[in-house]
Design an enzyme around this catalytic site. Structure first.
Site, PDB file in Angstrom:
ATOM      1  CB  CYS A  53      36.691  35.489  33.617  1.00  0.00           C
ATOM      2  SG  CYS A  53      38.212  35.038  34.460  1.00  0.00           S
ATOM      3  NE  ARG A 130      39.741  37.360  38.975  1.00  0.00           N
ATOM      4  CZ  ARG A 130      39.046  36.659  38.086  1.00  0.00           C
ATOM      5  NH1 ARG A 130      38.722  37.227  36.936  1.00  0.00           N
ATOM      6  NH2 ARG A 130      38.674  35.425  38.329  1.00  0.00           N
TER       7      ARG A 130
HETATM    8  C1  BEZ Z   1      36.774  32.628  37.546  1.00  0.00           C
HETATM    9  O1  BEZ Z   1      35.741  32.283  38.091  1.00  0.00           O
HETATM   10  O2  BEZ Z   1      36.814  33.527  36.715  1.00  0.00           O
HETATM   11  C2  BEZ Z   1      38.046  31.945  37.913  1.00  0.00           C
HETATM   12  C3  BEZ Z   1      38.201  31.501  39.206  1.00  0.00           C
HETATM   13  C4  BEZ Z   1      39.380  30.840  39.554  1.00  0.00           C
HETATM   14  C5  BEZ Z   1      40.389  30.659  38.614  1.00  0.00           C
HETATM   15  C6  BEZ Z   1      40.220  31.141  37.330  1.00  0.00           C
HETATM   16  C7  BEZ Z   1      39.058  31.789  36.978  1.00  0.00           C
END
Ligand code: BEZ
Length: 216
Positions: A53, A130
């Site tokens: 993110c 996402r």
């Molecule tokens: C992330 O790295 O943004 C992420 C990965 C897995 C679940 C939620 C966020």
């Protein structure tokens, strides 16, 4: 076993974007006011202070001027609090110098995520996936992307998609596979025999009468 096929509302391409008012890092905003006379890219991320993110939000922030130049406003969302959003914005700014200079919705009651089908329980019960919604100046949803939690989006494709939509609107054309700005565009197929005959005598680049391209 849990039923992950429960029906959630899912806006579709061509629908008017469901309107909402939400608490954001830029104060309370109403989508229809925020997007008045401009495009809006409304996108969700699973959680603040997570690695993928952070790369995505930084990518949007770094392209903010490009989106401004394309009459497009950005609006992020996650099911985190305003305090968490502000702390994350501050943390990334301090660590990398990148400022998330667009509103991020704190969707703690999941009102907006539910409205936009961003909650996909088979992927996660507690975070938004996402999602990317391309909303045009008439508030119509024009293109939707959904990515899972563990795969980051592609900024080049987001920009390409927006340019394709705007080019199609401006010139009444369609865009072929892998089209990018300055490539030839597809002229819609003829609808009458007369149009077809005229096309045969035109200087369009033609594979056949139904597949003709031109430069803009
Ligand atoms: C992330 O790295 O943004 C992420 C990965 C897995 C679940 C939620 C966020």
């Amino acid at each position: 076993m849990e039923d992950t096929n429960e029906i959630h509302s899912m806006p579709r391409i061509g629908d008017i974007a469901p309107d909402f008012e939400a608490s954001t890092t830029f104060g309370n905003l109403k989508l229809s006011d925020y997007g008045k006379d401009s495009w809006v890219i409304l996108f969700s991320h699973p959680a603040d202070f997570t690695p993928v993110c952070t790369t995505e939000m930084s990518g949007f922030a770094e392209e903010k001027k490009w989106f401004d130049d394309h009459n497009t406003k950005l609006m992020g969302l996650s099911i985190d609090s305003i305090h968490s959003h502000v702390a994350w914005v501050n943390n990334v700014k301090k660590n990398t110098g990148v400022l998330f200079d667009f509103p991020i919705i704190a969707d703690l009651d999941m009102k907006v995520s539910k409205m936009y089908g961003m909650l996909q329980p088979g992927e996660s019960e507690t975070s938004a996936v996402r999602a990317v919604f391309f909303i045009d100046p008439k508030q119509k949803i024009r293109l939707i992307m959904y990515y899972p939690l563990n795969v980051g989006r592609n900024m080049d494709e987001i920009k390409r998609s927006l340019e394709a939509l705007q080019t199609s609107d401006e010139h009444g054309v369609a865009l072929p596979l892998n089209w990018k700005k300055n490539d030839k565009v597809i002229v819609p197929p003829p609808k009458t025999v007369q149009e077809m005959t005229e096309r045969e005598n035109s200087d369009l680049e033609m594979v056949d009468f139904y597949l003709a391209k031109k430069s803009l």
